[in-house]
Design a protein around this motif. Structure first.
Motif, PDB file in Angstrom:
ATOM      1  N   GLY A  30       0.782  -1.230   0.000  1.00  0.00           N
ATOM      2  CA  GLY A  30       0.000   0.000   0.000  1.00  0.00           C
ATOM      3  C   GLY A  30       0.810   1.274   0.000  1.00  0.00           C
ATOM      4  N   ALA A  31       2.136   1.171  -0.061  1.00  0.00           N
ATOM      5  CA  ALA A  31       2.970   2.372   0.037  1.00  0.00           C
ATOM      6  C   ALA A  31       3.948   2.493  -1.123  1.00  0.00           C
ATOM      7  N   VAL A  32       3.532   2.008  -2.306  1.00  0.00           N
ATOM      8  CA  VAL A  32       4.443   2.033  -3.454  1.00  0.00           C
ATOM      9  C   VAL A  32       3.931   2.914  -4.586  1.00  0.00           C
ATOM     10  N   GLY A  33       2.819   3.618  -4.352  1.00  0.00           N
ATOM     11  CA  GLY A  33       2.288   4.514  -5.369  1.00  0.00           C
ATOM     12  C   GLY A  33       1.117   3.975  -6.156  1.00  0.00           C
ATOM     13  N   VAL A  58      -3.220  -9.380   9.230  1.00  0.00           N
ATOM     14  CA  VAL A  58      -2.536  -8.283   9.923  1.00  0.00           C
ATOM     15  C   VAL A  58      -1.286  -7.887   9.142  1.00  0.00           C
ATOM     16  N   TRP A  59      -1.194  -6.604   8.836  1.00  0.00           N
ATOM     17  CA  TRP A  59      -0.062  -6.063   8.075  1.00  0.00           C
ATOM     18  C   TRP A  59       0.818  -5.218   8.991  1.00  0.00           C
ATOM     19  N   MET A  60       1.987  -4.826   8.488  1.00  0.00           N
ATOM     20  CA  MET A  60       2.880  -3.941   9.242  1.00  0.00           C
ATOM     21  C   MET A  60       3.500  -2.918   8.305  1.00  0.00           C
ATOM     22  N   ASN A  61       3.943  -1.795   8.866  1.00  0.00           N
ATOM     23  CA  ASN A  61       4.704  -0.801   8.124  1.00  0.00           C
ATOM     24  C   ASN A  61       6.185  -1.126   8.326  1.00  0.00           C
ATOM     25  N   GLN A  62       6.807  -1.681   7.314  1.00  0.00           N
ATOM     26  CA  GLN A  62       8.150  -2.239   7.442  1.00  0.00           C
ATOM     27  C   GLN A  62       9.214  -1.166   7.256  1.00  0.00           C
ATOM     28  N   LYS A 227      12.596  -0.987  -9.937  1.00  0.00           N
ATOM     29  CA  LYS A 227      12.406   0.233  -9.134  1.00  0.00           C
ATOM     30  C   LYS A 227      10.930   0.476  -8.837  1.00  0.00           C
ATOM     31  N   ALA A 228      10.171   1.026  -9.768  1.00  0.00           N
ATOM     32  CA  ALA A 228       8.731   1.217  -9.550  1.00  0.00           C
ATOM     33  C   ALA A 228       8.051  -0.116  -9.804  1.00  0.00           C
ATOM     34  N   THR A 229       7.572  -0.742  -8.743  1.00  0.00           N
ATOM     35  CA  THR A 229       6.976  -2.076  -8.881  1.00  0.00           C
ATOM     36  C   THR A 229       6.103  -2.374  -7.677  1.00  0.00           C
ATOM     37  N   GLY A 230       5.412  -3.506  -7.731  1.00  0.00           N
ATOM     38  CA  GLY A 230       4.521  -3.898  -6.645  1.00  0.00           C
ATOM     39  C   GLY A 230       5.251  -4.665  -5.560  1.00  0.00           C
ATOM     40  N   ARG A 231       4.465  -5.226  -4.652  1.00  0.00           N
ATOM     41  CA  ARG A 231       5.013  -6.011  -3.554  1.00  0.00           C
ATOM     42  C   ARG A 231       4.298  -7.357  -3.469  1.00  0.00           C
TER      43      ARG A 231
END
Length: 239
Positions: A30-33, A58-62, A227-231
């Motif tokens: 959720g933090a890749v654009g 449950v997710w985390m901000n890594q 570089k610009a990619t998903g997770r």
């Protein structure tokens, strides 16, 4: 997805989602654009495919650190998600998730004690000891290293993770098993090998490593490649 003694382990690839380029298709970060609604839909699709309720993941901000948080339920709001790199729970049916795009996703479970953990081990996190910290948190809740099942997912391999010689030396000074060389003969780091060496020293014997190198596989997201990619995501939970 694999299931062992009531413990479930799953790692995603990049296909089957709704995100547009350059995040196509199943971006779970959720933090890749990426578009937020697309990410939420992708998380629903991934959960459905695994037989999970997306609201019970449950997710985390890594942040590439060594910190661990123990959880017993989903976060009330997105603002409550902590900046950590490992989660532990004793709540059965609650899935823990870890996001990666070259770093090593580490899933751990002791089904007898009823405790699981998910950890994000990039180079800094592996050096900082995030995986040993997660194991310690599990042991504090009744797990025994000899019973822990460990699975590491798709990650950039030591043959591809080129780094400066000084960085390799710094990493190897902490974890010698991470010392590596690229396939073209330059200094490299093998984060997954370092993680498995740490687990071995802790007494975790039941370990498996994904053969997939994210940089080499176009079925997986790779930050170093694109570089610009998903997770991608790894999930662990207990029946």
């Amino acid at each position: 997805m694999a299931s062992e003694s009531g413990a479930h382990f799953a790692f995603t690839d990049r296909w089957g989602g709704v995100s547009a380029a350059p995040y196509e298709e199943l971006n779970l970060g959720g933090a890749v654009g990426d578009d937020r609604e697309a990410v939420l839909r992708n998380r629903e699709l991934a959960a459905q495919a695994l037989g999970l309720d997306a609201s019970r993941v449950v997710w985390m901000n890594q942040v590439h650190g060594p910190d661990v948080t123990v959880v017993d339920g989903p976060w009330p709001t997105e603002a409550d998600i902590p900046c950590v790199d490992a989660l532990v729970t004793t709540r059965r049916g609650l899935a823990l998730a870890v996001l990666t795009a070259d770093c090593t996703p580490v899933l751990l479970a002791d089904p007898v004690a009823g405790v699981v953990a998910a950890a994000h081990a990039g180079r800094p996190g592996m050096v900082a000891g995030v995986v040993p910290a997660a194991v310690r948190a599990m042991v504090e809740r009744g797990a025994e290293p000899a019973r822990i099942i460990a699975r590491t997912g798709p990650a950039v391999c030591g043959r591809c993770y080129e780094v400066p010689a000084e960085m390799r030396a710094e990493v190897a000074a902490v974890e010698p098993a991470a010392y590596a060389e690229t396939s073209w003969g330059t200094p490299a780091v093998d984060v997954t090998a370092g993680v498995h060496a740490q687990l071995e020293r802790l007494g975790v014997r039941d370990r498996e490593r994904s053969p997939v190198c994210t940089l080499e596989s176009h079925d997986h997201f790779s930050y170093r490649r694109d570089k610009a990619t998903g997770r991608l995501a790894g999930y662990v939970w207990l029946d």
